[in-house]
Design a protein around this motif. Sequence first.
Motif, mmCIF file in Angstrom:
data_model
loop_
_atom_site.group_PDB
_atom_site.id
_atom_site.type_symbol
_atom_site.label_atom_id
_atom_site.label_comp_id
_atom_site.label_asym_id
_atom_site.label_seq_id
_atom_site.Cartn_x
_atom_site.Cartn_y
_atom_site.Cartn_z
ATOM 1 N N HIS A 144 0.874 -1.179 0.000
ATOM 2 C CA HIS A 144 0.000 0.000 0.000
ATOM 3 C C HIS A 144 0.905 1.220 0.000
ATOM 4 C CE1 HIS A 144 -1.975 3.283 2.337
ATOM 5 N NE2 HIS A 144 -2.968 3.007 1.515
ATOM 6 N N SER A 203 -5.854 1.270 6.214
ATOM 7 C CA SER A 203 -5.557 0.516 4.996
ATOM 8 C C SER A 203 -4.895 -0.818 5.305
ATOM 9 C CB SER A 203 -4.680 1.356 4.062
ATOM 10 O OG SER A 203 -5.396 2.493 3.595
ATOM 11 N N ARG A 206 -7.572 -3.146 6.646
ATOM 12 C CA ARG A 206 -8.476 -3.679 5.622
ATOM 13 C C ARG A 206 -7.747 -4.530 4.587
ATOM 14 N NH1 ARG A 206 -11.140 1.833 5.859
ATOM 15 N NH2 ARG A 206 -9.589 2.472 4.328
ATOM 16 N N THR A 208 -5.835 -3.138 2.226
ATOM 17 C CA THR A 208 -5.889 -2.365 0.986
ATOM 18 C C THR A 208 -4.522 -2.337 0.323
ATOM 19 O OG1 THR A 208 -7.616 -0.949 1.897
ATOM 20 C CG2 THR A 208 -6.416 -0.102 -0.008
ATOM 21 N N ALA A 283 -10.876 4.271 -1.907
ATOM 22 C CA ALA A 283 -10.247 3.305 -1.003
ATOM 23 C C ALA A 283 -10.392 3.700 0.465
ATOM 24 C CB ALA A 283 -8.774 3.142 -1.353
#
Length: 330
Positions: A144, A203, A206, A208, A283
């Motif tokens: 990320h 992030s 999750r 991401t 996002a």
Amino acid sequence: MRILVLGGTAWLGGEIVRAALARGHDVTCMARGERPAPDGAMLVSADREDPQSYSALDGVFDAAIDVTMIPAHAHGAVTALRDRVDRWSLVSTCSVYAQDDVPGQDESAALLPAWDGPFETEKYGECKVACEQAVLAAYGAAAHISRPGLITGPGDHSDRTGYWPLRFAHPSTDDGAVLVPDTPGATVQLIDARDLATWHVESVERGTGGVFNATTEPIALADYLAAAREVAGHTGELVGVDQDWLSAHDVQPWAGERSLPLWLPQLKYAGFAARSPAAARAAGLTTRPLADSIRDTLAWELQTSPGRDRRAGLSPADERDLIAAARAGS
């Protein structure tokens, strides 16, 4: 989650640590140890110049968040920790882009060439490209990466985003006049360090992955100045001068000594503070109202000796001289 923050004792790193702690995570900071870690985090003192430094870390981590701008540090960390860290999050920068004159570009825009050598300030963007490449090569879809523009909020020791609210709160002139850039079309994109930090933690929670322009929608520089002026309660005159006048009077753009922060020459930098944040918004990136960031930044400025030497902006004496010249038409 068990989160490793590489850094974590300076401004943005500290905000990342505090955001992770507030969300109930177990946080370890790895830093040189020149400053303490935020309360509640474990500090592992180590120098990343030493490839063996990562051996000081104990166990495995669900995620790491790194703020480095030094390619050797980024590469060394992912190489040493790939088998001990599940996900990797890097704070990069919008300075990685090769072109700054086209508004609205997204993450697919061309990048600068990666820098293959020791860190150099003049190669900041190229160094961040190399950091990104190291993380992506090691982690792929589990990486990320954020590309913020200008970061604001309490703690901004660059003095770029604190200059305007502080100057509007404490003008250098007896009549309250403030020198401002008159640059129609100029935009700014600011993200509060606290919002950026929270999004990095969310992030990794999750899972991401991807690369994102982590910033707000662009706003007119004039609107930013109006917001800063309102927060500061300024009612004096705005002495507007165009970019040709500023250049002719040796006033620098953006930052540094004898500068007007946030102003950039438009032909060359029309897209620098006008990039698309759509992917980051999709996002989950959320940001607080601009006025809240300005208010908190001003409060921090007033608490940290507003008369100190600054890294960006005009000194009161310089501004008074420039206002006199502008009023005289010279």
